[in-house]
Design an enzyme around this catalytic site. Sequence first.
Site, mmCIF file in Angstrom:
data_model
loop_
_atom_site.group_PDB
_atom_site.id
_atom_site.type_symbol
_atom_site.label_atom_id
_atom_site.label_comp_id
_atom_site.label_asym_id
_atom_site.label_seq_id
_atom_site.Cartn_x
_atom_site.Cartn_y
_atom_site.Cartn_z
ATOM 1 N N LEU A 1 44.466 53.325 34.063
ATOM 2 C CA LEU A 1 45.865 53.175 34.495
ATOM 3 C C LEU A 1 46.008 53.786 35.895
ATOM 4 C CD1 LEU A 1 48.533 52.072 33.017
ATOM 5 C CD2 LEU A 1 49.254 54.457 33.102
ATOM 6 N N GLY A 2 45.387 53.104 36.872
ATOM 7 C CA GLY A 2 45.499 53.526 38.269
ATOM 8 C C GLY A 2 46.518 52.660 38.968
ATOM 9 N N ILE B 1 46.322 49.567 40.060
ATOM 10 C CA ILE B 1 46.404 48.213 39.485
ATOM 11 C C ILE B 1 46.844 48.282 38.025
ATOM 12 C CG2 ILE B 1 45.020 46.183 38.844
ATOM 13 C CD1 ILE B 1 43.287 46.837 41.384
ATOM 14 N N HIS C 1 36.324 35.467 40.440
ATOM 15 C CA HIS C 1 36.656 36.712 41.150
ATOM 16 C C HIS C 1 37.700 36.463 42.250
ATOM 17 C CE1 HIS C 1 34.953 40.902 42.383
ATOM 18 N NE2 HIS C 1 36.251 40.811 42.637
ATOM 19 N N ARG D 1 35.211 45.077 36.939
ATOM 20 C CA ARG D 1 33.883 44.679 37.410
ATOM 21 C C ARG D 1 33.103 44.192 36.199
ATOM 22 N NH1 ARG D 1 35.641 44.456 41.763
ATOM 23 N NH2 ARG D 1 35.067 45.598 43.652
ATOM 24 N N ILE E 1 39.471 42.439 34.766
ATOM 25 C CA ILE E 1 39.664 42.188 36.209
ATOM 26 C C ILE E 1 39.005 43.328 36.996
ATOM 27 C CG2 ILE E 1 41.746 40.755 36.066
ATOM 28 C CD1 ILE E 1 41.943 44.450 36.974
ATOM 29 N N ARG F 1 40.325 59.128 32.124
ATOM 30 C CA ARG F 1 39.637 60.373 31.771
ATOM 31 C C ARG F 1 40.639 61.524 31.652
ATOM 32 N NH1 ARG F 1 35.419 59.627 36.491
ATOM 33 N NH2 ARG F 1 37.440 59.115 37.393
ATOM 34 N N ASP G 1 37.728 37.704 35.178
ATOM 35 C CA ASP G 1 37.716 37.384 36.616
ATOM 36 C C ASP G 1 36.420 37.857 37.252
ATOM 37 O OD1 ASP G 1 38.989 36.522 39.090
ATOM 38 O OD2 ASP G 1 39.190 38.644 39.597
ATOM 39 N N GLU H 1 27.507 38.074 39.679
ATOM 40 C CA GLU H 1 28.273 37.072 40.442
ATOM 41 C C GLU H 1 27.453 36.574 41.626
ATOM 42 O OE1 GLU H 1 31.985 38.907 41.503
ATOM 43 O OE2 GLU H 1 32.419 39.389 39.424
HETATM 44 P P1 NAP Z 1 42.499 53.446 41.005
HETATM 45 O O1 NAP Z 1 43.909 53.491 41.450
HETATM 46 O O2 NAP Z 1 41.535 54.438 41.530
HETATM 47 O O3 NAP Z 1 42.494 53.500 39.408
HETATM 48 C C1 NAP Z 1 41.352 53.615 38.647
HETATM 49 C C2 NAP Z 1 41.748 54.214 37.298
HETATM 50 O O4 NAP Z 1 40.612 54.216 36.441
HETATM 51 C C3 NAP Z 1 42.264 55.638 37.383
HETATM 52 O O5 NAP Z 1 43.448 55.745 36.666
HETATM 53 C C4 NAP Z 1 41.153 56.483 36.756
HETATM 54 O O6 NAP Z 1 41.721 57.606 36.068
HETATM 55 C C5 NAP Z 1 40.501 55.493 35.790
HETATM 56 N N1 NAP Z 1 39.082 55.751 35.602
HETATM 57 C C6 NAP Z 1 38.136 55.913 36.547
HETATM 58 N N2 NAP Z 1 36.934 56.116 35.982
HETATM 59 C C7 NAP Z 1 37.121 56.075 34.647
HETATM 60 C C8 NAP Z 1 36.259 56.222 33.525
HETATM 61 N N3 NAP Z 1 34.953 56.467 33.687
HETATM 62 N N4 NAP Z 1 36.786 56.092 32.293
HETATM 63 C C9 NAP Z 1 38.108 55.878 32.128
HETATM 64 N N5 NAP Z 1 38.981 55.729 33.154
HETATM 65 C C10 NAP Z 1 38.490 55.843 34.392
HETATM 66 O O7 NAP Z 1 41.859 52.030 41.331
HETATM 67 P P2 NAP Z 1 42.589 50.619 41.446
HETATM 68 O O8 NAP Z 1 43.030 50.397 42.829
HETATM 69 O O9 NAP Z 1 43.577 50.481 40.350
HETATM 70 O O10 NAP Z 1 41.325 49.632 41.205
HETATM 71 C C11 NAP Z 1 40.591 49.682 40.024
HETATM 72 C C12 NAP Z 1 39.390 48.759 40.107
HETATM 73 O O11 NAP Z 1 39.772 47.417 39.975
HETATM 74 C C13 NAP Z 1 38.620 48.780 41.430
HETATM 75 O O12 NAP Z 1 37.743 49.889 41.548
HETATM 76 C C14 NAP Z 1 37.874 47.466 41.398
HETATM 77 O O13 NAP Z 1 36.599 47.616 40.797
HETATM 78 C C15 NAP Z 1 38.752 46.596 40.523
HETATM 79 N N6 NAP Z 1 39.368 45.504 41.311
HETATM 80 C C16 NAP Z 1 39.056 44.215 41.025
HETATM 81 C C17 NAP Z 1 39.644 43.197 41.752
HETATM 82 C C18 NAP Z 1 39.329 41.770 41.477
HETATM 83 O O14 NAP Z 1 39.401 40.963 42.392
HETATM 84 N N7 NAP Z 1 39.032 41.398 40.245
HETATM 85 C C19 NAP Z 1 40.531 43.495 42.784
HETATM 86 C C20 NAP Z 1 40.815 44.800 43.044
HETATM 87 C C21 NAP Z 1 40.227 45.820 42.304
HETATM 88 P P3 NAP Z 1 40.868 58.937 35.833
HETATM 89 O O15 NAP Z 1 40.292 59.315 37.156
HETATM 90 O O16 NAP Z 1 41.856 59.922 35.279
HETATM 91 O O17 NAP Z 1 39.836 58.579 34.815
HETATM 92 C C1 8YV Z 2 37.759 41.484 46.610
HETATM 93 C C2 8YV Z 2 37.886 43.256 44.752
HETATM 94 O O1 8YV Z 2 37.872 40.126 46.421
HETATM 95 O O2 8YV Z 2 39.235 44.803 45.896
HETATM 96 C C3 8YV Z 2 38.295 44.639 45.109
HETATM 97 O O3 8YV Z 2 37.689 45.582 44.572
HETATM 98 O O4 8YV Z 2 37.096 43.064 43.878
HETATM 99 C C4 8YV Z 2 38.497 42.094 45.449
HETATM 100 O O5 8YV Z 2 39.772 42.353 45.917
HETATM 101 C C5 8YV Z 2 36.337 41.894 46.772
HETATM 102 O O6 8YV Z 2 36.246 43.209 47.217
HETATM 103 C C6 8YV Z 2 35.582 41.007 47.729
HETATM 104 O O7 8YV Z 2 36.005 41.121 49.019
#
Ligand code: NAP
Ligand code: 8YV
Length: 315
Positions: A153-154, A156, A280, A233, A231, A176, A257, A262
């Site tokens: 719950l960050g 996103i 993705h 990794r 969504i 965590r 996604d 990939e």
């Molecule tokens: P964020 O704000 O840093 O949130 C990550 C959350 O995950 C935090 O609340 C953290 O809380 C929790 N967390 C981290 N490690 C953990 C673990 N080992 N076990 C349980 N909870 C854990 O990051 P965000 O901006 O929301 O982005 C999250 C992820 O989404 C990115 O790192 C990326 O991989 C993915 N993403 C994917 C796409 C896509 O295109 N599909 C796009 C953007 C991002 P705690 O530190 O308290 O555990």
């Molecule tokens: C991007 C993502 O598409 O922000 C991330 O972590 O997975 C996506 O927003 C990716 O980083 C490729 O550029």
Amino acid sequence: MTQAIPVLIMGALHPALQNNVETHFAATRYYELANPAAWLAEHGASIRGVVTSGVYGATAELINQLPNLEGIFSFGVGYDAIDIGAAKDRGVVVTNTPGVLDECVADTALGLMLNVMRRLPEAERFLRAGQWESAKFPLATKLGGKKVGIVGLGNIGEQIAKRAAAFGMDVLYHNRREKPGVAYRYYADLDAMISAADVLVLAVPGGASTERLIDARRLALLGEKGFLINIARGTVVDEPALIQALQAGTIAGAGLDVFEHEPKVPRALIEAGNAVLLPHLASGTFETRQAMADLVYRNLSGYFFENKQLTTQVC
Ligand code: NAP
Ligand code: 8YV
């Protein structure tokens, strides 16, 4: 006249970012080099910045071939493809693009949820195949009233929670650490949350600490009426175990996604009727990708032209 700062572009960037970097820096397109190893041996010492993305990343091997590297500027919030340890050891700063893509990624998570639970892509295929004239499409699963368990719950995750709540879902989450000032029910124990949830949404970072966090045992806890949405990794899920669970019907369905290797997606997933698969694209809107491109350039130009000013620093 001052000399333009040499930077390396690891892969083709968003056009606006590519144009900015190539206009204001002495940029080399790494991905177009005929012999990258020979080029690095000859020119690696001149490079001061690397512009990359969550896909292209930056390995320790690359970082260590650039002895005068000062910063890695990445397009995307996830930085699991960048060797942060190697960057830290060398005192190289790393930036990413948090915050600006939360809404679009959360929209995609809800889109996946609607599509897999209400079986919308399947229903559309049914209509296009002309089957409606001779049959009725089967019933599907309602979102409202269901428990959605969010892992991560960050930035996103919070946007996903807000949207899920608007659909009448009951939001649970696991991090965590418990998040202060959040009204959703916190589960310190991931297994307990999965057992309670109807829908499990993954929104944690990738990397070693979350690798195969969702394995066969945890998929079994989700149960035969449970849905998985990823969504985050591909590495967060044991993909072969997920395929098995989808094939055996030990979970109801998955909306994905992201994938382990990939852009390769296993044939068994492509053939799974109870999975909705996207390439993705969660942040892939004009508006969000422009905001990401602007933020990468703000970090890059802030660092080199404004006294090392960074807006969104990882390390
Ligand atoms: P964020 O704000 O840093 O949130 C990550 C959350 O995950 C935090 O609340 C953290 O809380 C929790 N967390 C981290 N490690 C953990 C673990 N080992 N076990 C349980 N909870 C854990 O990051 P965000 O901006 O929301 O982005 C999250 C992820 O989404 C990115 O790192 C990326 O991989 C993915 N993403 C994917 C796409 C896509 O295109 N599909 C796009 C953007 C991002 P705690 O530190 O308290 O555990
Ligand atoms: C991007 C993502 O598409 O922000 C991330 O972590 O997975 C996506 O927003 C990716 O980083 C490729 O550029």
